[in-house]
Every structure is written in structure tokens, then in C-alpha cells.
Write an enzyme that holds these catalytic residues in place. Structure first.
Site, PDB file in Angstrom:
ATOM      1  CG  ASP A   1      -1.769   1.253   1.325  1.00  0.00           C
ATOM      2  OD1 ASP A   1      -2.348   1.642   0.287  1.00  0.00           O
ATOM      3  OD2 ASP A   1      -1.851   1.876   2.400  1.00  0.00           O
ATOM      4  CB  SER A   2       0.243   4.755  -0.744  1.00  0.00           C
ATOM      5  OG  SER A   2      -0.968   4.815   0.002  1.00  0.00           O
TER       6      SER A   2
ATOM      7  CB  CYS B   1      -2.787   1.191  -2.552  1.00  0.00           C
ATOM      8  SG  CYS B   1      -2.948   2.929  -2.928  1.00  0.00           S
TER       9      CYS B   1
ATOM     10  CD  GLU C   1      -2.308   8.665   7.069  1.00  0.00           C
ATOM     11  OE1 GLU C   1      -1.425   9.527   7.092  1.00  0.00           O
ATOM     12  OE2 GLU C   1      -2.304   7.689   6.303  1.00  0.00           O
TER      13      GLU C   1
ATOM     14  CB  CYS D   1     -10.001   5.418   0.054  1.00  0.00           C
ATOM     15  SG  CYS D   1      -8.505   6.050   0.864  1.00  0.00           S
TER      16      CYS D   1
HETATM   17  N1  DGL Z   1      -3.946   3.987   0.078  1.00  0.00           N
HETATM   18  C1  DGL Z   1      -4.578   5.061  -0.640  1.00  0.00           C
HETATM   19  C2  DGL Z   1      -5.811   4.514  -1.353  1.00  0.00           C
HETATM   20  O1  DGL Z   1      -6.397   3.523  -0.938  1.00  0.00           O
HETATM   21  C3  DGL Z   1      -4.949   6.203   0.278  1.00  0.00           C
HETATM   22  C4  DGL Z   1      -3.759   6.988   0.772  1.00  0.00           C
HETATM   23  C5  DGL Z   1      -2.995   7.656  -0.351  1.00  0.00           C
HETATM   24  O2  DGL Z   1      -3.495   8.635  -0.946  1.00  0.00           O
HETATM   25  O3  DGL Z   1      -1.910   7.173  -0.670  1.00  0.00           O
HETATM   26  O4  DGL Z   1      -6.221   5.057  -2.339  1.00  0.00           O
END
Ligand code: DGL
Length: 294
Positions: free
Chosen positions: A41-42, A104, A183, A215
């Protein structure tokens, strides 16, 4: 597309970025049952998917990569997200995983077809499982989708729903403030409620009966989103469906681990591990023990 160098008015010169080149993502060997499932994930939002994997596939080992140095992906271009995602898959491959889960939504929206094409091990994203659930759930044929700017801009959810059921009407809204609010721990806060009322207004007006939480962070806002949308709207959180789909794929390929995994999960981040460790409880339900920086 041809890339040209831009001469800027301030006299600085930036060379054009090199085209995205993917070294062969195939590591040549066949995956085997004992290998881990790779998840990226990011940042730490993908832990909501790991949480479901722990419940659904308790014998599997997980190697998780949170690209915390480059988060957020949700306001970046397709090209950038593809490049980051490719690097993340290569990292997981290096750890000899048997399948990759793109936890992600932004990376799944932009990158899944590309990554699946270049990598022969199974690559599972979060878009399709959520869409399948939503299409089954809707009674009115009016589905809402919320996500980051990039996810909504990509149209990935829209196209996936139309592919499954062309007659369904899709209404989308980007909710970029939701990620930082989660967050900051403001999951049940007047500020978050205010943002939700504003973002969700067009979807309420469109009378959707099903809303996809597109998301990683939004499942943590289920309470507020549910209150704003009202009790008649079904909220679809794809994390559980992703875990079910992962199990189905492993079973089909004969790759499900029959032995107890023990506590050998690995968590990696690309920036400061301490923050990840602290926030992990919110997403995973328990704190991640050891986090390594790569
Ligand atoms: N993990 C990202 C998503 O599910 C959310 C956080 C980001 O913008 O990196 O789209």
C-alpha cells in the site's frame, strides 16, 4: 507519447523523465505453498486488508510493504503511481512471495492491468472485489463510489461496474480530506462530519442505495459516513471480499498453505518505522511488533 524537455521562464531546464521501463517482473520460478502473500500500500491503510487476511487465511505468512516515504498516492499521476507500484512489486518479488495483493485503491485503479500483464504470479487488486459486492447488493441500480482524487479521476470503479452491469448508474465523489483526518485520529469528530456532509451531498441527492468505500482509510469512517448517508445505504468495504478472493485464488492454484504460519509476518516501510508502528493499531486492530525500514 512523445516527451519534450520544457524550458522554463525562470531559466531552469528539466530533462524529460525517462519512459517507464519494467525489468521482467517474472522471477522465473513457480510459486509454492509455503511462500508468503505480498501486500503493498502507499502507507499503512493497507493494514485494513491485512487484518482481513489474518482472519480468513490464518495460516498464511504476510510480507507487507508500506511506501510511507512517498505516501500519498491519491493525488499523484498515473505514471508516477505505476512507477511506484512496479517498484513495490519488485520488492515483494525479491522476498519470494507467491501472490501480490495491491491493497491500495489508487494503485489498483491505475496499475492493476499493467501489473497483471507483467507478472505471472497472481496479482489481486481491491477494485474488482468491491465492485462485485456492490453490484450484487444494489436494488435500485444506483451505486456511489468515493475515493482519492486519483482513484475517482481514473474512472476504474466506473468502468469495472459498467463492465459487470452496464445498466447501473454510477455517481462518484473524491474525498481527499478523509485520509489526513483518519491519520490524525479524527474518526469521530465534528470536523470529519462536516467534511462528510459536504462530500457526500451529491451522492445523497443522487439517491444511491450502495456506496463503495474506495480507499484504504474509509472503513475507519464507516460510522460517520453511515450516519450521513442514512441507514438505507449499504456501505461496501472491500477488504473482507479481497481476503475471500485471495483464498479462492490460492485454492484454485493449489497454493494455500496447509501449515501453521507461526509469527513470521514481515512489515516493511520506506520511511520512519516508529510512526507506522504507533498508527498500526488503528488499522490492524493490534500493534505491529517489528517494522523494518527499507
Ligand atoms: N492507500 C490510498 C488509497 O487507498 C490512500 C492513501 C494515499 O493517498 O496514498 O487510495
Amino acid at each position: 507519447m512523445e516527451r519534450r524537455a520544457e524550458a522554463r521562464s525562470d531559466g531552469f531546464y528539466f530533462p524529460p523523465p525517462p519512459p517507464l521501463r519494467v525489468p521482467s517482473l517474472e522471477n522465473g520460478s513457480h510459486p509454492d505453498k509455503t511462500q508468503a502473500i505480498g501486500v503493498f500500500d502507499s502507507g499503512l491503510g493497507g493494514l485494513t486488508v491485512v487484518r482481513e487476511l489474518f482472519k480468513t487465511l490464518p495460516r498464511e505468512r504476510i510480507v507487507y510493504l508500506g511506501d510511507t516515504a512517498r505516501v500519498p498516492y491519491g493525488n499523484k499521476s498515473k505514471e508516477t503511481v505505476l512507477r511506484f507500484s512496479t517498484e513495490n512489486v519488485l520488492f515483494l518479488l525479491h522476498h519470494r512471495v507467491k501472490m501480490v495483493i495491491v491493497a491500495c485503491h489508487t494503485a489498483s485503479s491505475f496499475g492493476l492491468p499493467f501489473l497483471s500483464r507483467h507478472f505471472k504470479h497472481p496479482v489481486l487488486g481491491v477494485v474488482e472485489p468491491g465492485v462485485e459486492t456492490a453490484v450484487k447488493a444494489t436494488r435500485s441500480g444506483r451505486i456511489g463510489v468515493i475515493g482519492t482524487n486519483s482513484t475517482i479521476g481514473s474512472g476504474a470503479y466506473l468502468h469495472a461496474i459498467r463492465r459487470l452491469q452496464p445498466s447501473i448508474k454510477v455517481f462518484q465523489a473524491a474525498c481527499p480530506l478523509f485520509v489526513p483526518l483518519v491519520e490524525e485520529g479524527l474518526v469521530d469528530d465534528p470536523l470529519t462530519r462536516q467534511a462528510a456532509v459536504r462530500y457526500l451531498k451529491p451522492l445523497k441527492e443522487a439517491r444511491v442505495d450502495t456506496l463503495i468505500l474506495g480507499c484504504t482509510h474509509y472503513p475507519l469512517l464507516k460510522k460517520v459516513i453511515g450516519q450521513v448517508m442514512g441507514p438505507r445505504v449499504r456501505l461496501v468495504d472491500s477488504a473482507h471480499q479481497v481476503a475471500l478472493k485471495a483464498r479462492q485464488i490460492l485454492l484454485q492454484l493449489g497454493l494455500e498453505n496447509g501449515k501453521t504460519a507461526g509469527r513470521s509476518h514481515r512489515f516493511y516501510v520506506t520511511d520512519e518505522p516508529a510512526l507506522f508502528g504507533r498508527l498500526s493499531r488503528r488499522f490492524l486492530g493490534s500493534r505491529v511488533g517489528h517494522v523494518e525500514k527499507v
